[in-house]
Design a protein around this motif. Structure first.
Motif, PDB file in Angstrom:
ATOM      1  N   GLU A  15       0.763   6.165  -7.027  1.00  0.00           N
ATOM      2  CA  GLU A  15      -0.599   6.465  -7.682  1.00  0.00           C
ATOM      3  C   GLU A  15      -1.453   7.607  -6.968  1.00  0.00           C
ATOM      4  O   GLU A  15      -2.469   7.667  -6.864  1.00  0.00           O
ATOM      5  CB  GLU A  15      -1.507   5.326  -7.756  1.00  0.00           C
ATOM      6  N   ARG A  66       1.833   1.711  -3.375  1.00  0.00           N
ATOM      7  CA  ARG A  66       0.789   2.465  -4.297  1.00  0.00           C
ATOM      8  C   ARG A  66       0.589   3.712  -4.027  1.00  0.00           C
ATOM      9  O   ARG A  66       0.238   4.402  -5.092  1.00  0.00           O
ATOM     10  CB  ARG A  66      -0.316   1.325  -4.183  1.00  0.00           C
ATOM     11  N   GLU A 114      -2.215  -4.977 -11.248  1.00  0.00           N
ATOM     12  CA  GLU A 114      -1.567  -5.277 -10.051  1.00  0.00           C
ATOM     13  C   GLU A 114      -1.498  -6.749  -9.701  1.00  0.00           C
ATOM     14  O   GLU A 114      -0.511  -7.240  -9.108  1.00  0.00           O
ATOM     15  CB  GLU A 114      -1.983  -4.391  -9.024  1.00  0.00           C
ATOM     16  N   ARG A 131      -6.474  -1.063 -12.913  1.00  0.00           N
ATOM     17  CA  ARG A 131      -5.036  -1.053 -12.209  1.00  0.00           C
ATOM     18  C   ARG A 131      -5.026  -2.133 -11.334  1.00  0.00           C
ATOM     19  O   ARG A 131      -4.000  -2.716 -11.054  1.00  0.00           O
ATOM     20  CB  ARG A 131      -4.986   0.375 -11.496  1.00  0.00           C
ATOM     21  N   ALA A 188      -8.205   0.010  -1.873  1.00  0.00           N
ATOM     22  CA  ALA A 188      -8.127   0.532  -3.521  1.00  0.00           C
ATOM     23  C   ALA A 188      -9.504   1.280  -3.902  1.00  0.00           C
ATOM     24  O   ALA A 188      -9.718   1.987  -4.604  1.00  0.00           O
ATOM     25  CB  ALA A 188      -7.586  -0.437  -4.507  1.00  0.00           C
ATOM     26  N   TRP A 246       0.602  -1.262   0.028  1.00  0.00           N
ATOM     27  CA  TRP A 246      -0.091  -0.180   0.121  1.00  0.00           C
ATOM     28  C   TRP A 246       0.966   1.253   0.012  1.00  0.00           C
ATOM     29  O   TRP A 246       0.597   2.125  -0.531  1.00  0.00           O
ATOM     30  CB  TRP A 246      -1.210  -0.015   1.169  1.00  0.00           C
TER      31      TRP A 246
END
Length: 677
Positions: free
Chosen positions: A291, A287, A581, A577, A613, A284
């Motif tokens: 992002e 990410r 992933e 995404r 997410a 995380w």
């Protein structure tokens, strides 16, 4: 060998392409349906000239194009970024820059043409359904037939071709900027993602504070906005405060994902020692570092889309309620016109009739609207007796019960009560030429169309005061028929009543030495200082309802489908995404399984990543939209926001289903199935 590598790379991205394919099909279908309806002549004629059906549907089509262009550009950039290894292999095999670009462009054109064909096919099949929904939303008395438009197909094809051309140019730009050093830079970014410097921690605190400040201003909007309006003006003050709230929430959302969540996630609570908590936290962190712009954009965009939908739903609700204010009975008509129409009303019997007697009198009441100053000038005010008010109340139950405390007391009926109740302040005295009245209360005006009367304001007084006060007397007849006879009544009106503006009066009023000066007289004024007022001949409930319903139904239809398109494309982008992933981490899941990690633990790890997410951006966007709706409700009071809250609830349900849908886990981790939107 090269062809096999290219095909292998394409198959790896196949699941991603399926979501892109679905979103493109839906967008093409919506765009074609909107465009086809602009060529459907029976629908255009049935909607009438006042609804501007073609221009509003054209605006909806333009909004869909912008959404699709944003989605395609964002998705294409993601695909290029995700296939950097393929680009490296193509370079090693000796492919030139143009050959690599050509391959990606051919893939894109294949998806675009295929999606266009299926989207047009579905659009043709479902265009009747779209037209039926629009006719229902506008409440038009039309029968929808199957409609095919070659012009709409051509327009849709040109739009898709334009979008594909823009994305092809983006491919040329992205591939040209690729360098092998990007791999090393990506590894360096992974190392940087795990640590936060002092300034990043400061930004994390600022991000949380900005969100709390934005939410706090939204919750206390009604106490701040009037004061700001007094200083800057009604429109300027509210616009400034709304802009500040939006900027705080938008910037705060970006900082929240860029720093605040990363800092929170960097702590090492004991719960992370269980199962795969440490692995989940590291993933995380990476990410969020890579992002945060994407997650922030999704959050702000979703919140803004839902807020716009809420604003339109509030406007539609208030305007539909205003129908009862403008036309509280089947027909409100001047007595002079009623006497001509009365012999022909036998065809709609039985019907209720109530005569309402008014007096146009000179009066002065100070009315202050925050930021717009105070109106202290005398004006014409309509007066109605309490007995006529109660008699009409039996026909119009929306009127509130009134009990006057004395003969010198009055109740003001105002149209401002619907929109600007918290921004409007009335003085507690009304001055007539020879009397002073005490304002007992102010209520919304559900006494019919203001154009049927002379005054800008209206007061309810005692019977004794009504008879004692001099003024221009006139009468309006209220007629209420059975709903099944509304069409007959409307046809009678169209044939026998012209709808002219007539019965002029003129006045020249002033306030001197604490005394109201001037009179109101019949006829049009002849002096420059005279102000002339005319009254309309009638107001029909059916005409008012159809005009309002058709306009607002059209706008709400377009905004709803555009918002739905936007939510679907953004959710598809998030899911793309997540799928990518997941495919990238299949080897990691296989390694965990070989290390003896139970399948249930791996399943929990996948679910934990999905919750983060999907749910965090959706929840944050929902908070933004709910608070935005609360701000709108302070300005447009008494509106119904149930439709928007239902839409928000459905969005959460869809996201929740996608998060908690079961993931079958097999011995071969390469066959994991990721729950998708």
């Amino acid at each position: 060998m090269l062809i096999r590598l290219v095909w292998r790379g394409f198959k790896k991205q196949l699941s991603n392409y399926l979501l892109l394919f679905f979103s493109l099909i839906f967008s093409v279908m919506v765009y074609y349906s909107f465009t086809a309806m602009t060529y459907e002549q029976p629908l255009i004629h049935g909607a009438g000239k006042n609804t501007q059906l073609v221009s509003i549907l054209g605006f909806g089509s333009f909004a869909v194009v912008l959404i699709l262009l944003f989605f395609m550009a964002n998705t294409n950039r993601f695909f290029i970024e995700n296939r950097r290894k393929d680009i490296s292999i193509f370079h090693l095999y000796g492919l030139s820059y143009y050959q690599i670009c050509l391959w990606f462009i051919l893939e894109l054109l294949f998806m675009g043409v295929f999606s266009f064909g299926i989207g047009i096919g579905l659009g043709i099949l479902f265009s009747k359904l779209f037209s039926m929904i629009l006719v229902k939303a506008m409440d038009l008395p039309l029968k929808v037939h199957f409609f095919f438009s070659s012009d709409a197909i051509l327009a849709t094809g040109l739009v898709v071709l334009f979008i594909l051309a823009v994305v092809c140019l983006q491919i040329l730009w992205l591939v040209s900027g690729y360098k092998f050093s990007h791999v090393k830079k990506a590894r360096l970014r992974n190392i940087q993602a795990m640590k936060l410097s002092l300034w990043q921690k400061v930004m994390a605190v600022i991000g949380g504070l900005l969100l709390l400040m934005g939410w706090g201003l939204a919750l206390t909007y009604i106490s701040i906005a009037p004061k700001l309006s007094d200083q800057l003006g009604l429109v300027q003050g509210n616009f400034l405060l709304m802009s500040i709230i939006f900027l705080l929430c938008a910037v705060g959302s970006y900082l929240f994902f860029a720093f605040t969540l990363r800092w929170y996630n960097s702590f090492h609570p004991k719960r992370l020692d269980k199962n795969l908590g440490m692995l989940s936290r590291s993933e995380w962190q990476l990410r969020l570092f890579s992002e945060w712009r994407f997650l922030g954009s999704i959050t702000v965009s979703l919140g803004l889309a839902l807020a716009i939908l809420g604003g339109m739903a509030a406007l539609a609700s208030i305007e539909m309620r205003s129908v009862d204010e403008i036309a509280p009975a089947s027909l409100l008509i001047t007595r002079e016109s009623y006497q001509k129409l009365a012999p022909k009303l036998e065809s709609v019997e039985p019907y209720q009739r109530q005569s309402i007697h008014f007096k146009a009198v000179p009066a002065k009441q100070n009315v202050e609207i925050s930021g717009e100053g105070m109106n202290t000038q005398p004006e014409v005010m309509d007066m109605v007796s309490i007995s006529d008010y109660r008699a009409f109340q039996k026909m119009n139950p929306t009127l509130r019960d009134i009990q006057l405390k004395s003969d010198k007391s009055t109740v003001v009926l105002s149209s401002y009560q619907r929109y600007l109740n918290d921004y409007t302040r009335y003085s507690n005295r009304i001055y007539l030429k020879d009397k002073k009245l005490s304002v007992q209360a102010s209520h919304p005006n559900f006494f019919g169309d203001i154009n049927l009367r002379y005054g800008t304001g209206m007061i309810v007084v005692s019977d004794q005061l009504f008879h004692e006060t001099e003024g221009i007397s006139y009468t309006i007849e209220a007629i209420d028929v059975h709903p099944k006879n509304e069409n007959k009544l409307n046809q009678l009106i169209q044939k026998n009543v012209k709808g002219d503006w007539d019965f002029p009066i003129h006045y020249d009023l002033s306030w001197k030495n604490h005394q109201l000066m001037g009179d109101i007289n019949h006829g049009a004024g002849s002096k420059k200082s005279d102000t002339t007022i005319y009254r309309s001949e009638y107001t029909s409930y059916q005409e008012t309802y159809r005009r309002t319903r058709s306009s607002l139904g059209l706008v709400l239809f377009v905004v709803t489908f555009v918002t739905t398109t936007f939510i679907i494309t953004t959710a598809s982008t998030v899911t793309l995404r997540r799928l990518s992933e997941f495919n990238r981490k299949r080897k990691q899941y296989r390694l965990l399984q070989q290390m003896g990690i139970p399948n249930q633990t791996i399943y929990q790890e996948i679910n934990r990543e999905n919750r983060v997410a999907f749910f965090i951006p959706a929840l944050l966007a929902l908070i933004h939209s709910v608070l935005a709706i609360s701000v709108i409700s302070h300005i447009a009071q008494n509106a119904d926001y149930g439709f928007v809250y239902l839409f928000c609830g459905l969005m959460l349900i869809v996201y929740g289903v996608s998060i908690y849908s079961p993931v079958p886990i097999k011995k071969d981790c390469s066959k994991f199935v990721l729950p998708v939107f």
